[in-house]
Write a protein that holds these residues in place. Structure first.
Motif, PDB file in Angstrom:
ATOM      1  N   LYS A  30      17.859  -2.777  16.633  1.00 53.15           N
ATOM      2  CA  LYS A  30      16.642  -3.455  17.045  1.00 53.15           C
ATOM      3  C   LYS A  30      15.505  -2.451  17.218  1.00 53.15           C
ATOM      4  CE  LYS A  30      18.008  -7.765  17.351  1.00 53.15           C
ATOM      5  NZ  LYS A  30      17.384  -8.827  16.526  1.00 53.15           N
ATOM      6  N   LEU A  31      14.349  -2.776  16.680  1.00 54.99           N
ATOM      7  CA  LEU A  31      13.182  -1.901  16.764  1.00 54.99           C
ATOM      8  C   LEU A  31      12.147  -2.493  17.709  1.00 54.99           C
ATOM      9  CD1 LEU A  31      14.532  -1.030  13.993  1.00 54.99           C
ATOM     10  CD2 LEU A  31      12.236  -0.374  13.281  1.00 54.99           C
ATOM     11  N   GLU A  32      11.347  -1.617  18.296  1.00 51.13           N
ATOM     12  CA  GLU A  32      10.215  -2.041  19.110  1.00 51.13           C
ATOM     13  C   GLU A  32       8.930  -1.870  18.309  1.00 51.13           C
ATOM     14  OE1 GLU A  32      10.092   0.169  22.713  1.00 51.13           O
ATOM     15  OE2 GLU A  32      11.989  -0.638  23.494  1.00 51.13           O
ATOM     16  N   THR A  33       7.918  -2.653  18.663  1.00 53.69           N
ATOM     17  CA  THR A  33       6.604  -2.536  18.033  1.00 53.69           C
ATOM     18  C   THR A  33       5.571  -2.218  19.098  1.00 53.69           C
ATOM     19  OG1 THR A  33       7.225  -4.189  16.370  1.00 53.69           O
ATOM     20  CG2 THR A  33       4.890  -3.665  16.577  1.00 53.69           C
ATOM     21  N   ASP A  34       4.769  -1.191  18.829  1.00 56.53           N
ATOM     22  CA  ASP A  34       3.757  -0.760  19.790  1.00 56.53           C
ATOM     23  C   ASP A  34       2.422  -0.615  19.053  1.00 56.53           C
ATOM     24  OD1 ASP A  34       2.572   0.117  22.103  1.00 56.53           O
ATOM     25  OD2 ASP A  34       3.208   2.198  21.853  1.00 56.53           O
ATOM     26  N   SER A  35       1.340  -0.788  19.767  1.00 58.57           N
ATOM     27  CA  SER A  35       0.005  -0.558  19.210  1.00 58.57           C
ATOM     28  C   SER A  35      -0.574   0.703  19.841  1.00 58.57           C
ATOM     29  CB  SER A  35      -0.924  -1.747  19.502  1.00 58.57           C
ATOM     30  OG  SER A  35      -0.469  -2.912  18.848  1.00 58.57           O
ATOM     31  N   SER A  36      -1.000   1.641  19.006  1.00 55.09           N
ATOM     32  CA  SER A  36      -1.548   2.877  19.552  1.00 55.09           C
ATOM     33  C   SER A  36      -2.376   3.608  18.505  1.00 55.09           C
ATOM     34  CB  SER A  36      -0.423   3.787  20.046  1.00 55.09           C
ATOM     35  OG  SER A  36       0.439   4.139  18.971  1.00 55.09           O
ATOM     36  N   GLU A  37      -3.191   4.549  18.979  1.00 53.17           N
ATOM     37  CA  GLU A  37      -3.910   5.446  18.083  1.00 53.17           C
ATOM     38  C   GLU A  37      -3.009   6.624  17.804  1.00 53.17           C
ATOM     39  OE1 GLU A  37      -8.113   6.570  18.275  1.00 53.17           O
ATOM     40  OE2 GLU A  37      -8.267   5.225  19.980  1.00 53.17           O
ATOM     41  N   ILE A  38      -2.819   6.938  16.538  1.00 51.41           N
ATOM     42  CA  ILE A  38      -1.959   8.069  16.203  1.00 51.41           C
ATOM     43  C   ILE A  38      -2.772   9.152  15.502  1.00 51.41           C
ATOM     44  CG2 ILE A  38       0.121   6.658  16.105  1.00 51.41           C
ATOM     45  CD1 ILE A  38      -0.080   6.621  13.110  1.00 51.41           C
ATOM     46  N   GLN A  39      -2.306  10.379  15.619  1.00 50.61           N
ATOM     47  CA  GLN A  39      -2.989  11.511  15.022  1.00 50.61           C
ATOM     48  C   GLN A  39      -2.786  11.506  13.508  1.00 50.61           C
ATOM     49  OE1 GLN A  39      -4.847  13.920  16.643  1.00 50.61           O
ATOM     50  NE2 GLN A  39      -4.592  12.732  18.525  1.00 50.61           N
ATOM     51  N   LEU A  40      -3.885  11.598  12.766  1.00 50.21           N
ATOM     52  CA  LEU A  40      -3.777  11.597  11.316  1.00 50.21           C
ATOM     53  C   LEU A  40      -3.052  12.823  10.780  1.00 50.21           C
ATOM     54  CD1 LEU A  40      -7.217  10.075  10.359  1.00 50.21           C
ATOM     55  CD2 LEU A  40      -5.018   9.286   9.482  1.00 50.21           C
ATOM     56  N   ASP A  41      -3.084  13.928  11.534  1.00 45.13           N
ATOM     57  CA  ASP A  41      -2.372  15.107  11.045  1.00 45.13           C
ATOM     58  C   ASP A  41      -0.861  15.035  11.305  1.00 45.13           C
ATOM     59  OD1 ASP A  41      -2.281  15.563  13.756  1.00 45.13           O
ATOM     60  OD2 ASP A  41      -3.410  17.431  13.730  1.00 45.13           O
ATOM     61  N   ARG A  42      -0.411  13.942  11.936  1.00 43.19           N
ATOM     62  CA  ARG A  42       1.031  13.714  12.115  1.00 43.19           C
ATOM     63  C   ARG A  42       1.493  12.528  11.273  1.00 43.19           C
ATOM     64  NH1 ARG A  42       3.058  18.020  13.414  1.00 43.19           N
ATOM     65  NH2 ARG A  42       4.984  16.853  13.763  1.00 43.19           N
ATOM     66  N   LEU A  43       0.637  12.095  10.337  1.00 43.36           N
ATOM     67  CA  LEU A  43       0.904  10.903   9.530  1.00 43.36           C
ATOM     68  C   LEU A  43       1.180  11.307   8.087  1.00 43.36           C
ATOM     69  CD1 LEU A  43       0.899   7.750   9.506  1.00 43.36           C
ATOM     70  CD2 LEU A  43      -1.530   7.882   8.936  1.00 43.36           C
ATOM     71  N   TYR A  44       2.251  10.730   7.508  1.00 40.73           N
ATOM     72  CA  TYR A  44       2.680  11.103   6.159  1.00 40.73           C
ATOM     73  C   TYR A  44       2.896   9.856   5.298  1.00 40.73           C
ATOM     74  CZ  TYR A  44       3.496  15.445   8.646  1.00 40.73           C
ATOM     75  OH  TYR A  44       3.333  16.565   9.424  1.00 40.73           O
ATOM     76  N   PRO A  45       2.680   9.992   3.982  1.00 38.47           N
ATOM     77  CA  PRO A  45       2.831   8.833   3.095  1.00 38.47           C
ATOM     78  C   PRO A  45       4.286   8.553   2.730  1.00 38.47           C
ATOM     79  CG  PRO A  45       2.175  10.750   1.822  1.00 38.47           C
ATOM     80  CD  PRO A  45       2.179  11.184   3.265  1.00 38.47           C
ATOM     81  N   THR A  46       4.537   7.311   2.328  1.00 35.78           N
ATOM     82  CA  THR A  46       5.831   6.938   1.771  1.00 35.78           C
ATOM     83  C   THR A  46       5.653   6.407   0.347  1.00 35.78           C
ATOM     84  OG1 THR A  46       5.682   4.710   2.717  1.00 35.78           O
ATOM     85  CG2 THR A  46       6.820   6.387   4.023  1.00 35.78           C
ATOM     86  N   GLU A  47       4.421   6.411  -0.153  1.00 34.69           N
ATOM     87  CA  GLU A  47       4.143   6.014  -1.528  1.00 34.69           C
ATOM     88  C   GLU A  47       3.702   7.235  -2.322  1.00 34.69           C
ATOM     89  OE1 GLU A  47       1.374   2.785  -1.548  1.00 34.69           O
ATOM     90  OE2 GLU A  47       2.801   1.366  -0.641  1.00 34.69           O
ATOM     91  N   ASP A  48       3.737   7.099  -3.659  1.00 33.15           N
ATOM     92  CA  ASP A  48       3.485   8.240  -4.538  1.00 33.15           C
ATOM     93  C   ASP A  48       2.053   8.340  -5.038  1.00 33.15           C
ATOM     94  OD1 ASP A  48       6.188   8.998  -4.379  1.00 33.15           O
ATOM     95  OD2 ASP A  48       6.726   7.633  -6.013  1.00 33.15           O
ATOM     96  N   PHE A  49       1.285   7.256  -4.941  1.00 36.29           N
ATOM     97  CA  PHE A  49      -0.077   7.283  -5.462  1.00 36.29           C
ATOM     98  C   PHE A  49      -0.920   6.211  -4.789  1.00 36.29           C
ATOM     99  CE2 PHE A  49       2.274   4.356  -8.162  1.00 36.29           C
ATOM    100  CZ  PHE A  49       1.417   3.263  -8.262  1.00 36.29           C
ATOM    101  N   LEU A  50      -2.234   6.298  -5.023  1.00 40.70           N
ATOM    102  CA  LEU A  50      -3.190   5.314  -4.528  1.00 40.70           C
ATOM    103  C   LEU A  50      -3.765   4.552  -5.715  1.00 40.70           C
ATOM    104  CD1 LEU A  50      -4.989   7.818  -2.168  1.00 40.70           C
ATOM    105  CD2 LEU A  50      -3.535   5.941  -1.378  1.00 40.70           C
ATOM    106  N   GLU A  51      -4.046   3.278  -5.528  1.00 37.15           N
ATOM    107  CA  GLU A  51      -4.595   2.448  -6.597  1.00 37.15           C
ATOM    108  C   GLU A  51      -6.116   2.596  -6.634  1.00 37.15           C
ATOM    109  OE1 GLU A  51      -3.127  -1.260  -5.197  1.00 37.15           O
ATOM    110  OE2 GLU A  51      -1.161  -1.013  -6.156  1.00 37.15           O
ATOM    111  N   ASN A  52      -6.645   2.903  -7.803  1.00 38.17           N
ATOM    112  CA  ASN A  52      -8.065   3.240  -7.917  1.00 38.17           C
ATOM    113  C   ASN A  52      -9.003   2.141  -7.425  1.00 38.17           C
ATOM    114  OD1 ASN A  52      -7.246   1.670 -10.269  1.00 38.17           O
ATOM    115  ND2 ASN A  52      -9.228   2.142 -11.161  1.00 38.17           N
ATOM    116  N   ASP A  53      -8.737   0.889  -7.812  1.00 40.92           N
ATOM    117  CA  ASP A  53      -9.657  -0.193  -7.446  1.00 40.92           C
ATOM    118  C   ASP A  53      -9.577  -0.527  -5.955  1.00 40.92           C
ATOM    119  OD1 ASP A  53      -7.072  -1.163  -7.844  1.00 40.92           O
ATOM    120  OD2 ASP A  53      -7.708  -3.040  -8.754  1.00 40.92           O
ATOM    121  N   LYS A  54      -8.384  -0.534  -5.420  1.00 38.08           N
ATOM    122  CA  LYS A  54      -8.224  -0.822  -3.999  1.00 38.08           C
ATOM    123  C   LYS A  54      -8.822   0.288  -3.143  1.00 38.08           C
ATOM    124  CE  LYS A  54      -4.786  -2.183  -0.526  1.00 38.08           C
ATOM    125  NZ  LYS A  54      -3.358  -2.514  -0.286  1.00 38.08           N
TER     126      LYS A  54
END
Length: 255
Positions: A30-54
């Motif tokens: 079971k997981l919990e869900t929380d709302s918070s501001e997180i540091q962008l320098d501690r944030l990492y992607p799980t996808e390989d690319f970004l879509e140009n139009d989006k």
């Protein structure tokens, strides 16, 4: 241009619940869900690319409208991994924001999210997945393409900031602009792109908009200024000086 549905403050909780349930099935906890501001320098992607139009659309919405729907991330130790919101995260990082609002999924003690290699959000490539026929969105996308080109050229990350730049402080980097390009501009809807060097702003994209602003009697224009991590002697500055392009008055309007 394909239809793109952006996340909203109303849709994010539903997405977060769906992702939480999926992870609970996969991991059997079971997981919990929380709302918070997180540091962008501690944030990492799980996808390989970004879509140009989006990405171009998100860029425009963030700068023009303050678009700030939370991302969805999963916590692992002191780090966070993006599950939804890579485009928002990338633009926020490039605009030098320190934090971002997030719905955070948290594992119970003794369990954790899978081992994902930590790569930089800023290194995500922009992939052309669809043509952009909306001229306004296309212009925003062109700024991002220039950003990536400069990062490749100078082998470093560049960041962006929105500024209101005085026309007298602009230096062009092309000697001519077509009159029909200038005449086609009714309203200045997209910022120009430029770099700052030695107290001058060198125009990378938007020469026609600059001339049009001058014709309209404006004193300044909205700009996205690209900034390198360290001081750079820009080749385009040298080229502009060699062509004796010092101010907008040096640009020739051709038919």
């Amino acid at each position: 241009m394909r239809t793109i549905e952006l996340s909203s403050w109303e849709s994010v909780p539903l997405k977060a619940d769906s992702l939480r349930r999926s992870l609970e099935i996969i991991y059997g906890v079971k997981l919990e869900t929380d709302s918070s501001e997180i540091q962008l320098d501690r944030l990492y992607p799980t996808e390989d690319f970004l879509e140009n139009d989006k990405l171009a659309l998100v860029f425009m919405k963030i700068v023009n409208e303050g678009y700030d729907a939370p991302i969805i991330a999963v916590e692992r130790g002191e780090d966070y991994f993006v599950l939804d919101g890579h485009h928002r995260s990338f633009i926020s990082k490039k605009l030098e924001k320190k934090t971002i609002m997030a719905k955070v999924l948290k594992f119970p003690k003794g369990a954790g999210y899978r081992d994902v290699p930590k790569s930089s959000l800023e290194d995500l490539p922009i992939k052309e997945v669809a043509a952009i026929d909306d001229l306004i969105v296309k212009a925003w996308g062109r700024i991002l393409n220039i950003l990536k080109q400069y990062e490749v050229l100078y082998h470093m990350h560049f960041h962006m900031k929105k500024e209101q730049v005085h026309l007298k402080d602009l230096s062009p980097t092309q000697p001519e602009v077509l009159k029909e390009q200038i005449d086609a501009i009714n309203r200045l809807l997209v910022p120009i792109a430029c770099i700052e060097y030695d107290k001058r702003y060198y125009v990378l994209d938007g020469h026609a908009r600059c001339i049009r602003a001058k014709q309209l009697g404006l004193k300044s224009i909205q700009a996205i200024v690209l900034s390198p991590q360290v001081h750079v002697d820009f080749g385009i500055v040298k080229t502009a000086k060699e062509m004796k392009l010092e101010s907008l008055e040096d640009v020739t309007i051709t038919k």
